[in-house]
Design an enzyme around this catalytic site. Sequence first.
Site, short mmCIF file in Angstrom:
data_model
loop_
_atom_site.label_atom_id
_atom_site.label_comp_id
_atom_site.label_asym_id
_atom_site.label_seq_id
_atom_site.Cartn_x
_atom_site.Cartn_y
_atom_site.Cartn_z
N ILE A 196 11.04 -39.93 38.10
CA ILE A 196 12.00 -40.70 37.23
C ILE A 196 12.20 -39.99 35.71
O ILE A 196 13.29 -40.24 35.48
CB ILE A 196 11.29 -41.73 37.63
CG1 ILE A 196 11.02 -42.83 38.40
CG2 ILE A 196 12.60 -42.95 37.38
CD1 ILE A 196 11.59 -42.29 40.23
N ASP A 197 11.56 -39.78 35.52
CA ASP A 197 11.46 -39.97 33.28
C ASP A 197 12.90 -38.75 33.46
O ASP A 197 13.94 -38.24 33.18
CB ASP A 197 10.54 -39.32 32.92
CG ASP A 197 10.01 -40.25 32.55
OD1 ASP A 197 10.77 -42.09 32.01
OD2 ASP A 197 8.64 -40.19 31.62
N VAL A 198 12.53 -36.75 34.38
CA VAL A 198 12.52 -36.25 34.61
C VAL A 198 14.08 -36.04 35.63
O VAL A 198 15.53 -35.72 34.76
CB VAL A 198 12.08 -35.07 35.53
CG1 VAL A 198 12.90 -33.77 35.67
CG2 VAL A 198 11.19 -34.02 34.79
N ASP A 207 7.24 -44.21 33.83
CA ASP A 207 7.79 -43.88 34.99
C ASP A 207 6.94 -43.53 36.37
O ASP A 207 7.44 -44.38 37.51
CB ASP A 207 7.16 -41.67 34.91
CG ASP A 207 7.75 -41.59 36.28
OD1 ASP A 207 8.77 -40.57 36.43
OD2 ASP A 207 6.99 -41.17 37.40
#
Length: 397
Positions: free
Chosen positions: A170-172, A142
Site C-alpha cells: 500500500i505504501d509503495v 500499511d
Amino acid sequence: MQRTLRNGALSRFRVIDLSQVRAGPTCVKQFADFGADVIKVEPPDSVPRGELYVGARDGADMQNLHRNKRSITLNLKSPRAKEVLEPLLRTADVVVENFRPSVKERLGLDYDTLSKINPRVVLVSISGFGQDGPYRDRPGFDQVIQGMCGLMSATGTPEGPPTRAGAAVIDVGAGVYAALGAMTALLEREHSGKGQWVQLSLLHVGIGLMDFQAARYLVEGDIAERIGNDHPTSMPTSAYSTADGYVNIGAGGDDMWRRLCSALGQSALAEDPDFRTDRDRVRNRDRLNHLLNEHFRTATTDQWMARLSEADVPSGPIYTMDQVFADPQVQHSRIAAPVVHPRRGEIRLVDQVVQLARTPAHVANTLEDKGGSNDDILGELGLSAETIAELRLQQVI
C-alpha cells in the site's frame, strides 16, 4: 557538496520532501533518481522524531528510500521556521507531505497557504483516509489499510486467518501513484502556469490495487475469498510442489492448459471432462491441484523449468531474497545498484524500476547525514552566515 544529477531527466525541478515513513519518500525517490534537486526537510536533533518502521539512518530501509537527496534540518514548530521555509517554498516545484490534515493546517502547510507563497507549486498530500470525511484525522498505516481495502481478506489459505502481503504494497503503491499525480500536475502547469493540489489516500490506493477483485464485486457482486495461491477465475494458475521446492504456473486459458499437459507428458489430462474449460478447472480446482502436485513432485524445479520454458508455459521458481539477487536475469539487469556510503563502504540498493533510454535514472548518492546540506541550501536562499549561526544556536535548524 552538490548531490543532484544535473543532466537528469528531471534536473530542472526542485522537490521539497516533508514526508516520513514510506509512501511520501517513495514518491520523492522517483524524482530524486531522475535528477531533481530533492531537499529532505527533517527536524534537528533537539526535536526528536523517529522514522517509524524504517529503521536506523544508516540502515537498509532509510538508505533505499532517501538516496540522491540533500538534507536540511528545520524545527517546523519554531516561530522562526518561516524565515527558512517560506524562501525555500518559493523555489519549489513540488512539495510532498503526509501530515494528518489538521496538522498540516496548523503548521501552515495547507494548499491555500502554500499557493499564496508560490502559485506554481504542486502540493502532494498523502493521507491515510483523505483530506475530509469521518476518518480524516485517523493515522493510516500499511497493514491497517491492507485490512480495510480487502487485501487481507483475499490473501491466505481458506482455512487460515486473513494474511498481510509480505511487503508494504500500500505504501509503495501510494508513493508511485503520488509521483504520477505530481508529474501529471507539472505537465499541466506547462499549459496553465499554475500549480495545484494533488491528493491521495492510502485507503483509495489499497482499493485501487485490488483492481479486478474490486471490480468483480462492483460489477458482478462477487466477494473475493481466500484461496491460497490459486487464481480465483483462471486455473491452473497456482504454486505446485516439486521434488526440491516449488514452481509457479500461469496456465490460464484452454490453449495454455493443453501445452502444460503436453509438457507434463499427460496429454490425456486435457480431455478430462472436469478440466476441459477454464470454468471446469476453476470449479474442480481441488482435484486439479491434487493431480498436478503429484506430477510436479516427480522432478526438480530446475527440471520442470526447462520443460515448461520449452513448451512456452508461463512459469517460475519461488525464490528467497538471496536467490532473487543470484538469478542470472536479475544480475544481467543490474537491479542491485552499487553506491558508496561514507561509513559502510560500498552497499547495494534497489535500482530505479523505470528505465529511460536517453536520460536514465541513476542511484548516485546515499542518504547524507542529517542537516548535511544546511549551510549550502540556506546560503542558496540568501541567508547570511551570521543568520545561519543564530538559527542553529536557537535550535531552529
